[in-house]
Design a protein around this motif. Structure first.
Motif, PDB file in Angstrom:
ATOM      1  N   PRO A  11       0.883  -1.300   0.056  1.00 26.28           N
ATOM      2  CA  PRO A  11       0.068  -0.076   0.059  1.00 26.28           C
ATOM      3  C   PRO A  11       0.835   1.266  -0.087  1.00 26.28           C
ATOM      4  O   PRO A  11       0.695   2.014   0.814  1.00 26.28           O
ATOM      5  CB  PRO A  11      -0.836  -0.158   1.343  1.00 26.28           C
ATOM      6  CG  PRO A  11       0.157  -0.935   2.089  1.00 26.28           C
ATOM      7  CD  PRO A  11       0.853  -1.862   1.465  1.00 26.28           C
ATOM      8  N   LEU A  12       2.047   1.535  -0.978  1.00 24.81           N
ATOM      9  CA  LEU A  12       2.761   2.558  -1.013  1.00 24.81           C
ATOM     10  C   LEU A  12       2.367   3.502  -1.985  1.00 24.81           C
ATOM     11  O   LEU A  12       2.138   3.243  -3.198  1.00 24.81           O
ATOM     12  CB  LEU A  12       4.045   1.902  -1.067  1.00 24.81           C
ATOM     13  CG  LEU A  12       4.509   0.792  -0.147  1.00 24.81           C
ATOM     14  CD1 LEU A  12       5.912   0.480  -0.528  1.00 24.81           C
ATOM     15  CD2 LEU A  12       4.631   1.532   1.425  1.00 24.81           C
ATOM     16  N   GLN A  13       2.504   4.819  -1.543  1.00 25.46           N
ATOM     17  CA  GLN A  13       2.160   5.791  -2.774  1.00 25.46           C
ATOM     18  C   GLN A  13       3.531   6.755  -2.624  1.00 25.46           C
ATOM     19  O   GLN A  13       3.947   7.001  -1.466  1.00 25.46           O
ATOM     20  CB  GLN A  13       1.064   6.608  -2.199  1.00 25.46           C
ATOM     21  CG  GLN A  13      -0.382   6.079  -2.118  1.00 25.46           C
ATOM     22  CD  GLN A  13      -0.858   5.517  -3.057  1.00 25.46           C
ATOM     23  OE1 GLN A  13      -0.643   6.096  -4.365  1.00 25.46           O
ATOM     24  NE2 GLN A  13      -1.693   4.115  -3.185  1.00 25.46           N
ATOM     25  N   VAL A  14       3.741   6.970  -3.851  1.00 25.94           N
ATOM     26  CA  VAL A  14       4.876   7.966  -3.969  1.00 25.94           C
ATOM     27  C   VAL A  14       4.322   9.424  -4.382  1.00 25.94           C
ATOM     28  O   VAL A  14       3.729   9.672  -5.228  1.00 25.94           O
ATOM     29  CB  VAL A  14       5.954   7.718  -5.223  1.00 25.94           C
ATOM     30  CG1 VAL A  14       6.979   8.522  -5.205  1.00 25.94           C
ATOM     31  CG2 VAL A  14       6.404   6.122  -4.817  1.00 25.94           C
ATOM     32  N   THR A  15       4.759  10.594  -3.523  1.00 25.98           N
ATOM     33  CA  THR A  15       4.245  11.703  -3.638  1.00 25.98           C
ATOM     34  C   THR A  15       5.141  12.317  -4.447  1.00 25.98           C
ATOM     35  O   THR A  15       6.121  11.905  -5.222  1.00 25.98           O
ATOM     36  CB  THR A  15       4.534  12.566  -2.203  1.00 25.98           C
ATOM     37  OG1 THR A  15       6.007  12.732  -2.209  1.00 25.98           O
ATOM     38  CG2 THR A  15       3.942  11.781  -1.114  1.00 25.98           C
ATOM     39  N   ASP A  16       4.727  13.711  -5.115  1.00 28.13           N
ATOM     40  CA  ASP A  16       5.437  14.517  -6.087  1.00 28.13           C
ATOM     41  C   ASP A  16       6.831  14.815  -5.763  1.00 28.13           C
ATOM     42  O   ASP A  16       7.572  14.889  -6.481  1.00 28.13           O
ATOM     43  CB  ASP A  16       4.764  15.776  -6.446  1.00 28.13           C
ATOM     44  CG  ASP A  16       3.411  15.353  -6.894  1.00 28.13           C
ATOM     45  OD1 ASP A  16       3.059  14.554  -7.864  1.00 28.13           O
ATOM     46  OD2 ASP A  16       2.487  16.282  -6.979  1.00 28.13           O
ATOM     47  N   GLU A  17       7.160  14.842  -4.328  1.00 31.55           N
ATOM     48  CA  GLU A  17       8.552  15.092  -3.902  1.00 31.55           C
ATOM     49  C   GLU A  17       9.284  13.994  -3.745  1.00 31.55           C
ATOM     50  O   GLU A  17      10.612  14.174  -3.476  1.00 31.55           O
ATOM     51  CB  GLU A  17       8.306  15.981  -2.467  1.00 31.55           C
ATOM     52  CG  GLU A  17       7.542  17.214  -2.644  1.00 31.55           C
ATOM     53  CD  GLU A  17       6.051  17.048  -2.453  1.00 31.55           C
ATOM     54  OE1 GLU A  17       5.531  15.770  -1.896  1.00 31.55           O
ATOM     55  OE2 GLU A  17       5.364  18.039  -3.089  1.00 31.55           O
ATOM     56  N   GLY A  18       8.624  12.667  -4.051  1.00 30.41           N
ATOM     57  CA  GLY A  18       9.533  11.638  -4.231  1.00 30.41           C
ATOM     58  C   GLY A  18       9.493  10.682  -2.365  1.00 30.41           C
ATOM     59  O   GLY A  18      10.092   9.819  -2.390  1.00 30.41           O
ATOM     60  N   ALA A  19       8.608  11.166  -1.692  1.00 34.07           N
ATOM     61  CA  ALA A  19       8.658  10.543  -0.372  1.00 34.07           C
ATOM     62  C   ALA A  19       7.402   9.456  -0.736  1.00 34.07           C
ATOM     63  O   ALA A  19       6.588   9.456  -1.408  1.00 34.07           O
ATOM     64  CB  ALA A  19       8.054  11.502   0.802  1.00 34.07           C
ATOM     65  N   VAL A  20       7.723   8.236   0.151  1.00 32.66           N
ATOM     66  CA  VAL A  20       6.836   7.171   0.107  1.00 32.66           C
ATOM     67  C   VAL A  20       6.164   7.122   1.268  1.00 32.66           C
ATOM     68  O   VAL A  20       6.702   6.990   2.359  1.00 32.66           O
ATOM     69  CB  VAL A  20       7.784   5.824  -0.145  1.00 32.66           C
ATOM     70  CG1 VAL A  20       6.776   4.717  -0.155  1.00 32.66           C
ATOM     71  CG2 VAL A  20       8.489   5.705  -1.370  1.00 32.66           C
ATOM     72  N   ARG A  21       4.527   7.298   0.927  1.00 31.93           N
ATOM     73  CA  ARG A  21       3.849   7.245   1.973  1.00 31.93           C
ATOM     74  C   ARG A  21       2.767   5.796   2.161  1.00 31.93           C
ATOM     75  O   ARG A  21       2.860   5.160   1.145  1.00 31.93           O
ATOM     76  CB  ARG A  21       2.819   8.397   1.742  1.00 31.93           C
ATOM     77  CG  ARG A  21       3.507   9.703   2.147  1.00 31.93           C
ATOM     78  CD  ARG A  21       2.672  10.770   2.188  1.00 31.93           C
ATOM     79  NE  ARG A  21       3.125  12.048   2.102  1.00 31.93           N
ATOM     80  CZ  ARG A  21       3.974  12.681   3.146  1.00 31.93           C
ATOM     81  NH1 ARG A  21       3.996  12.162   4.310  1.00 31.93           N
ATOM     82  NH2 ARG A  21       4.502  13.901   2.937  1.00 31.93           N
ATOM     83  N   ILE A  22       2.260   5.591   3.168  1.00 30.28           N
ATOM     84  CA  ILE A  22       1.688   4.199   3.396  1.00 30.28           C
ATOM     85  C   ILE A  22       0.133   4.648   3.281  1.00 30.28           C
ATOM     86  O   ILE A  22      -0.597   5.544   3.681  1.00 30.28           O
ATOM     87  CB  ILE A  22       1.662   3.865   4.579  1.00 30.28           C
ATOM     88  CG1 ILE A  22       3.132   3.950   5.327  1.00 30.28           C
ATOM     89  CG2 ILE A  22       1.077   2.301   4.800  1.00 30.28           C
ATOM     90  CD1 ILE A  22       4.109   2.916   4.558  1.00 30.28           C
ATOM     91  N   GLY A  23      -0.377   3.971   2.068  1.00 29.88           N
ATOM     92  CA  GLY A  23      -1.735   4.097   1.650  1.00 29.88           C
ATOM     93  C   GLY A  23      -2.012   5.689   1.539  1.00 29.88           C
ATOM     94  O   GLY A  23      -1.269   6.286   0.844  1.00 29.88           O
ATOM     95  N   ASN A  24      -3.162   6.009   1.867  1.00 28.46           N
ATOM     96  CA  ASN A  24      -3.638   7.381   1.993  1.00 28.46           C
ATOM     97  C   ASN A  24      -3.457   8.292   2.972  1.00 28.46           C
ATOM     98  O   ASN A  24      -4.052   9.302   3.390  1.00 28.46           O
ATOM     99  CB  ASN A  24      -5.300   7.514   1.400  1.00 28.46           C
ATOM    100  CG  ASN A  24      -5.330   7.002   0.117  1.00 28.46           C
ATOM    101  OD1 ASN A  24      -4.719   7.296  -0.695  1.00 28.46           O
ATOM    102  ND2 ASN A  24      -6.556   6.146  -0.047  1.00 28.46           N
TER     103      ASN A  24
END
Length: 112
Positions: A11-24
């Motif tokens: 459940p990983l999402q990559v932000t525009d800044e390149g950070a990987v976040r968990i889900g939403n």
């Protein structure tokens, strides 16, 4: 009945800044890996970060364990970026100069 087994995506999402976040959520992969490396269980992580689903925490830990080398490179790059930003900010905003200004202002108020 036959159990249909399909692979689950992390459940990983990559932000525009390149950070990987968990889900939403705003919780980063960096955070989960750090607390996991400190010995926290998935349940303890869920307690600390209630916005995360327990299944997502387990999936994230599994992703980390299956891709440890890549994740460690990612974390190293993030630490380097953070240090570069810290250095840039310290160059632009001298912390000692700010401290001196604040102490002078405090001393001036005490005199008045």
């Amino acid at each position: 009945m036959i159990l249909a087994i399909t692979p689950e995506r992390a459940p990983l999402q990559v932000t525009d800044e390149g950070a990987v976040r968990i889900g939403n959520t705003r919780v980063t992969l960096d955070t989960i890996v750090a607390v996991f490396q400190q010995g926290a269980t998935a349940e303890e992580i869920a307690y600390r970060y209630p916005s995360l689903a327990l299944a997502d925490i387990y999936a994230t830990i599994a992703f980390y364990l299956n891709h440890q080398t890549e994740v460690e490179h990612y974390l190293h790059d993030r630490q380097q970026q953070a240090q570069e930003i810290r250095n840039l900010n310290e160059t632009r905003f001298d912390p000692q100069g700010l401290r001196d200004k604040l102490l002078a202002r405090k001393a001036q108020k005490e005199v008045c």
